[in-house]
Design a protein around this motif. Structure first.
Motif, mmCIF file in Angstrom:
data_model
loop_
_atom_site.group_PDB
_atom_site.id
_atom_site.type_symbol
_atom_site.label_atom_id
_atom_site.label_comp_id
_atom_site.label_asym_id
_atom_site.label_seq_id
_atom_site.Cartn_x
_atom_site.Cartn_y
_atom_site.Cartn_z
ATOM 1 N N GLN A 250 54.315 39.396 17.982
ATOM 2 C CA GLN A 250 54.899 40.463 18.802
ATOM 3 C C GLN A 250 56.301 40.851 18.345
ATOM 4 O O GLN A 250 56.786 41.929 18.675
ATOM 5 C CB GLN A 250 54.954 40.016 20.279
ATOM 6 C CG GLN A 250 53.593 39.987 20.951
ATOM 7 C CD GLN A 250 53.081 41.382 21.246
ATOM 8 O OE1 GLN A 250 53.821 42.350 21.205
ATOM 9 N NE2 GLN A 250 51.781 41.483 21.529
ATOM 10 N N GLU A 261 53.954 35.928 29.909
ATOM 11 C CA GLU A 261 53.178 36.932 29.178
ATOM 12 C C GLU A 261 53.088 36.601 27.696
ATOM 13 O O GLU A 261 52.092 36.904 27.034
ATOM 14 C CB GLU A 261 53.843 38.310 29.310
ATOM 15 C CG GLU A 261 53.945 38.833 30.734
ATOM 16 C CD GLU A 261 54.950 39.986 30.866
ATOM 17 O OE1 GLU A 261 54.725 40.873 31.695
ATOM 18 O OE2 GLU A 261 55.976 39.977 30.129
ATOM 19 N N ASN A 262 54.160 36.046 27.167
ATOM 20 C CA ASN A 262 54.252 35.876 25.716
ATOM 21 C C ASN A 262 53.557 34.612 25.222
ATOM 22 O O ASN A 262 53.000 34.590 24.123
ATOM 23 C CB ASN A 262 55.723 35.846 25.291
ATOM 24 C CG ASN A 262 55.886 35.812 23.791
ATOM 25 O OD1 ASN A 262 55.422 36.706 23.100
ATOM 26 N ND2 ASN A 262 56.514 34.756 23.284
ATOM 27 N N ASP A 264 50.921 31.921 24.326
ATOM 28 C CA ASP A 264 49.486 32.002 24.058
ATOM 29 C C ASP A 264 48.814 30.725 24.550
ATOM 30 O O ASP A 264 48.959 29.667 23.907
ATOM 31 C CB ASP A 264 49.229 32.140 22.552
ATOM 32 C CG ASP A 264 49.932 33.352 21.944
ATOM 33 O OD1 ASP A 264 49.799 34.453 22.491
ATOM 34 O OD2 ASP A 264 50.597 33.175 20.904
ATOM 35 N N ARG A 275 34.901 33.729 25.881
ATOM 36 C CA ARG A 275 34.693 35.169 25.916
ATOM 37 C C ARG A 275 33.742 35.552 27.048
ATOM 38 O O ARG A 275 33.932 36.570 27.701
ATOM 39 C CB ARG A 275 34.180 35.657 24.567
ATOM 40 C CG ARG A 275 35.326 35.861 23.573
ATOM 41 C CD ARG A 275 34.854 36.467 22.277
ATOM 42 N NE ARG A 275 34.120 35.486 21.479
ATOM 43 C CZ ARG A 275 34.639 34.833 20.427
ATOM 44 N NH1 ARG A 275 35.859 35.087 20.039
ATOM 45 N NH2 ARG A 275 33.919 33.962 19.767
ATOM 46 N N HIS A 279 37.664 36.109 28.772
ATOM 47 C CA HIS A 279 38.932 35.892 28.076
ATOM 48 C C HIS A 279 38.809 36.331 26.638
ATOM 49 O O HIS A 279 37.748 36.206 26.041
ATOM 50 C CB HIS A 279 39.308 34.401 28.078
ATOM 51 C CG HIS A 279 39.387 33.797 29.434
ATOM 52 N ND1 HIS A 279 38.939 32.534 29.720
ATOM 53 C CD2 HIS A 279 39.851 34.307 30.592
ATOM 54 C CE1 HIS A 279 39.127 32.287 31.004
ATOM 55 N NE2 HIS A 279 39.678 33.349 31.548
ATOM 56 N N ASP A 280 39.922 36.765 26.105
ATOM 57 C CA ASP A 280 39.982 36.874 24.653
ATOM 58 C C ASP A 280 40.002 35.476 24.068
ATOM 59 O O ASP A 280 40.398 34.511 24.734
ATOM 60 C CB ASP A 280 41.266 37.609 24.237
ATOM 61 C CG ASP A 280 41.103 39.112 24.391
ATOM 62 O OD1 ASP A 280 39.950 39.597 24.378
ATOM 63 O OD2 ASP A 280 42.123 39.794 24.550
ATOM 64 N N VAL A 282 41.029 33.687 20.275
ATOM 65 C CA VAL A 282 41.399 33.720 18.864
ATOM 66 C C VAL A 282 41.123 32.335 18.291
ATOM 67 O O VAL A 282 41.789 31.367 18.653
ATOM 68 C CB VAL A 282 42.893 34.071 18.698
ATOM 69 C CG1 VAL A 282 43.261 34.115 17.226
ATOM 70 C CG2 VAL A 282 43.221 35.377 19.388
ATOM 71 N N ALA A 297 44.167 32.080 23.683
ATOM 72 C CA ALA A 297 43.752 33.226 24.490
ATOM 73 C C ALA A 297 44.387 34.523 23.988
ATOM 74 O O ALA A 297 43.964 35.618 24.385
ATOM 75 C CB ALA A 297 44.138 32.990 25.949
ATOM 76 N N SER A 298 45.374 34.416 23.138
ATOM 77 C CA SER A 298 46.046 35.589 22.565
ATOM 78 C C SER A 298 46.775 35.104 21.319
ATOM 79 O O SER A 298 46.807 33.901 21.058
ATOM 80 C CB SER A 298 47.035 36.182 23.578
ATOM 81 O OG SER A 298 47.904 35.178 24.084
ATOM 82 N N ASN A 299 47.341 36.015 20.575
ATOM 83 C CA ASN A 299 48.090 35.620 19.383
ATOM 84 C C ASN A 299 49.416 36.367 19.308
ATOM 85 O O ASN A 299 49.782 36.939 18.289
ATOM 86 C CB ASN A 299 47.243 35.847 18.120
ATOM 87 C CG ASN A 299 47.899 35.237 16.879
ATOM 88 O OD1 ASN A 299 48.788 34.377 16.979
ATOM 89 N ND2 ASN A 299 47.466 35.673 15.708
ATOM 90 N N ASN A 300 50.130 36.342 20.413
ATOM 91 C CA ASN A 300 51.458 36.957 20.431
ATOM 92 C C ASN A 300 52.393 36.290 19.436
ATOM 93 O O ASN A 300 53.302 36.914 18.899
ATOM 94 C CB ASN A 300 52.067 36.864 21.831
ATOM 95 C CG ASN A 300 51.300 37.698 22.833
ATOM 96 O OD1 ASN A 300 50.812 38.779 22.500
ATOM 97 N ND2 ASN A 300 51.167 37.201 24.055
#
Lengths: 380, 380, 380, 380
Positions: A250, A261-262, A264, A275, A279-280, A282, A297-300
């Motif tokens: 990000q 929020e940031n 992961d 999924r 959920h996402d 990665v 769950a994310s790759n910020n």
């Protein structure tokens, strides 16, 4: 952290100027037993040339070299031997024209001033060592690194996110390598062509954003505390001419997110379940101590946590400034500090992006190769 | 480019973890004959502590160490001797509490995973080597570098541009060092305090932007091609925990400018005339070959051209992510890859910025000192 | 190849002067997961002290420090963590006497002149950084390296071959560690004691020869072309104060042999058969590509061929000059170049050998550890 | 301290094998503004060739390459520019003969075994990277260093002290460069020719001793504690193939002197007075803090005190082993560890000395150039 050498174990040392006999380099520390041919390097050099697959025709103009590479050492019967791999590319398309006007004036936005003040003299022909041609050696070195990464199923890829303020989408970043401008979608390159054409007519130039990804990099690479993975990547990217900013994941946007929020969240490996639960997911390269896989769950974070790879894709965004050489007259000074108007003659590109993308890819490959080797020394 | 050593001539090597006996480092390559006292270092360490002049009280909480530095070698009768300068700071405020819960779970957004996968084990007490306390050694090393820079009339300063999306103005960046949050204007720190307080109640955290400037740096510093000034600065900044982006001058904004907008015209030194003519004028440190001064009509380049200092102020902007430790429960996994909810216990800051600003300043000072020494070798 | 840092992966950085607060260092790059305690280091430091097992009482006199080491970082629950291992030893026995006489005169055979001319000032108390006490840090760092070697069944040992021209035999070099003067036979140490005593009465000093061996080192270590195993060993040994010569295997004697005499024939591993046939057989560590063992009919090469370990024991001989500080008056000059007679006051040893042997052993261990890690990067 | 890179500021990186396209290197860190031509390098390469001025015809045989050097970068209008200086020499005289026999057997006394075990494969044609031809790059790099030294009135010279046990005298070491075998007297070369001829008929080989001197080196060069001047010289010399021992000044002989004999008294600069008084006087380069000159009554230290230059001539003696390739059959083993007799076919020299002398000279020049640049960073 040496002037013309990059890396600690897998080390690239380069040489060459725009108007000298040629450019090249030495890769020292490449592991033995790697299959390597001139063709492996040539492919990457070709991707850097105008008119090649990924090139934006409208962006460039200008110098067109065949850039045939020769390997001079370090390969025997098709395999690297562990000894230094030297390579050389001849300069064949130098225009011999009169560069003497450049000897006395400092081109705005260029390295001229720095070289003059640093060394007391400079090779002003075509930018000398600070010419974009210097990157030929980076691309060649990076091709050798990429060959090594390939044996470990690690891939580096890059695409153009934005040119002159016009953004592409990431609809098909996997296909970017074969599109004009290395465009990650099928539509935007045409707009960039149009913008480049307009800009050319205005005697001006444009910049843009590039995204570089390292896929398949196992977790734990990077060296705390100074030589973190993201630190070295920033070093590698920012060291390419025209680059003015680097961010991981990000990046600057993270400065405006909340921690909740940031961050992961880590997830168990069963991505389908994740999924399925909406959920996402990665997936990460590598396993936890107990042998289980995992993901996020994310790759910020852009694949880097605490300066080490997290196993998620490493994502870097790079800002490239507009090319400094433009057709319009600019104010400058000469060696005596007298005002001197300057208008760039000769050939110059409108946008560096199509040439820079393969260079950034090469630098990322060099980083990854070096850290993979260093990692072999981490445990007793 | 070594794990725990920064620099090529002026070299800082550091050690220490959050919960070990202490932290410290060795500066090797500091020129002899420099006046240096423990007080010189202590001042910078104090600026890094909660409650000190520049601290945002609301941002921190938490650990409060006296951080008294001792110089162990390399200084004799108040002057550096050319031999290594070792320094040490005791850890005195480790909370002995039970960290064993951290041994099995990987905190999201932290280095836990990386250390575990890289080394096969980790000191999980308070983050171990990846604790923010590691930066004590950077600040101490940077203080020595700054002392050297001072003899050359070079200054590094830093301020906070933005916290949690709320921007300050640069009305008085010279006064930032003595304001809460290192705020460059007199008004915004109060807003940041309020935001931090709200965020704390939400069990969350925030990030922000920091601006670092090097003033008085002569032109020509930085080493083409890999070890450019901006490349090394990016390396130095990105190597600080929580930093996710670095830009020089216009940075990412430059990617959307035209060349004619982004280039900084060079101007004769007679700045008054320039300003009288209605032009901006950024004076440069240093002289042209003929002995004349010079300047620029703007400083979009942030003081770096072709990887070398231009003589204009070096301007770096750094993105700092929100602190990873938050009060809310987060999803994670344990060593076996099993789902494991995680809630950060103990003390943790809301925003890293007030602690990071002195660290970034220190890293910039280390870069500048090293390049100044390297420059001595540039000419025959 | 940095001033106060030794090694490329396994790296020791040291600090400290004779009369400062203490001495110490940082080992960066030690693999994680190695069992390490302060006692492991203390044992080696003790071997360096007068009165310890291997010491020749008659050789020394003088300063007697407890030299208690503290580990300050990098070890958690008895295991190295991969982060820097810092250690420190306090100086406790500095005699505070008046050193001001040394400020103006350059002691013959010492580093005084070099420090003064190099740095423009020097810490003249007890030799400052060039004091023999500097080697405390080497021995401590070497102890950590030796612990790593131990896990790979590699041993470094050292003994005294000759003192003041009186040679010992190698009858029992394995027992040297526990004998006075590290003497490799049971008889000669008494002669060295007598010689040292006589020499003391004459106000003079003596030197000698030391043999260092690395046993169990696998073949293939060392990096062509500049960083050969023997090159680095020579660097390591010659960098110890008072060392004036280094040879590998036959060394200078090889210059007078024919090739047919000096070459070491390779032999199949079946050493018994070889010996039964009346040949000598030196077994090698490691195996040939096909998996077979092998050995040599002799070891004139001292375990190094083409700059890489051959698998045979690595054998180094080191020449140590007589101690420069002697009781007799010597001619010298002062800072202004005026003649100045100099007589060493205070304590000084008669022979450096008993203190130097553990230091040379430490340096060999540091070399071996570093090359073992580098070797992990040699193959794809 | 990297495999194929030598030096810290003035850095030479080399490449090339016996039977590849050629050999070369990159000098990075050479100061800008130095006059440099291909002819400067060519002269030194010519001195290394058979039949050239300093060559002992009887010592060599064998491969005869024109060794024409090309400079590929870093020089503009006859001056170095501060950018990397790349140079290349083609291999033109490789005999294409069948080397496949060498693929399976390890030649005694050679690097074959090391390369095979280290890398898992090797270029066995003519020794590959461990061929004596590798030194072409060292000599070329050293020629550039020597050019820099020349601007500071520093000279490196070398001569042959002894061949096969037959010693020369130092009657005219200044004239050695132009004599066969680089012999320092007018008479002994003929004896060495005769011995070489006899040895050739016996299918054998011989070694010898070389003396290298650095004249005019100012005091204070060399970096305490690990990177001492003598340590780096030992590293540089021992890294040359066939070298098995290095000593500084009295070297091994110093181990048998008393301190009162070995110490070199410092003397006031008025050398004539000193000599008039019947003392020897070795004048030193450089001045004391007060501005006065000085000298020594002897130079047992070989110009190095405490790891730094003393101002007296630096004197190094190097032991060179007999060439490993001999005409007689030798015992060895093959890749499977089976006994295999080996007889060297093809061309090989009888004695390495005439080729090694220019190489050792080059390495000393590289050391001196690097330390001179480092010294510029020593003081505030």
């Amino acid at each position: 952290m040496d002037s013309n050498t990059f890396g600690r174990i897998f080390r690239l040392t380069t040489y060459g100027e725009s108007h000298g006999p040629g450019l090249g380099g030495i890769v020292d520390g490449c592991p033995a037993g790697l299959a390597l041919s001139e063709e492996d390097i040539q492919q990457e050099l070709d991707a850097r040339r105008p008119g090649a697959g990924g090139r934006g025709e409208a962006a460039g103009t200008a110098r067109n070299e065949p850039d045939r590479v020769r390997i001079l050492s370090g390969v025997f019967e098709g395999l690297t031997t562990g000894t230094p791999i030297a390579f050389h590319v001849d300069n064949t398309d130098q225009r011999s024209g009169d560069y003497s006007a450049l000897a006395r004036v400092f081109r705005p936005g260029h390295a001229d001033l720095g070289f003059q003040v640093k060394y007391g003299l400079r090779d002003y022909r075509g930018g000398g060592r600070s010419s974009g041609r210097e990157t030929v050696s980076r691309v060649a070195g990076g091709a050798i690194a990429a060959k090594f990464l390939h044996t470990l199923s690690i891939t580096v890829r890059a695409c153009t996110l934005e040119v002159g303020g016009i953004a592409a989408s990431l609809d098909d970043s996997a296909g970017a390598a074969s599109r004009p401008w290395f465009c990650p979608d099928p539509h935007t390159a045409a707009k960039w062509d149009a913008l480049a054409e307009t800009t050319r007519k205005q005697g001006d130039s444009i910049g843009g954003l590039v995204r570089v990804e390292i896929l398949g990099l196992p977790a734990g690479l990077g060296e705390p505390v100074f030589d973190k993975l993201d630190a070295r990547l920033a070093y590698a990217m920012m060291g390419v001419g025209a680059v003015k900013g680097v961010e991981i994941g990000q990046g600057f946007a993270a400065a405006r997110l909340k921690g909740s929020e940031n961050n992961d969240p880590l997830l168990p490996a069963c991505g389908d379940n994740n999924r399925a639960a909406g959920h996402d997911f990665v997936a990460a390269s590598g396993t936890l101590p107990g042998g289980a896989g995992y993901g996020f769950a994310s790759n910020n974070a852009g694949g880097v946590l605490g300066g080490m790879s997290s196993g998620a894709p490493v994502v870097i965004t790079v800002a490239v400034k507009p090319i400094a050489s433009i057709g319009q007259e600019q104010r400058s000074v000469d060696r005596d500090g007298k005002p001197a108007g300057f208008t760039a003659g000769g050939r110059h590109d409108i946008c560096a992006i199509p040439r820079v993308v393969p260079v950034l890819k090469a630098m990322a490959a060099l980083c990854a190769a070096d850290f993979l080797l260093l990692q072999r020394c981490a445990r007793s």
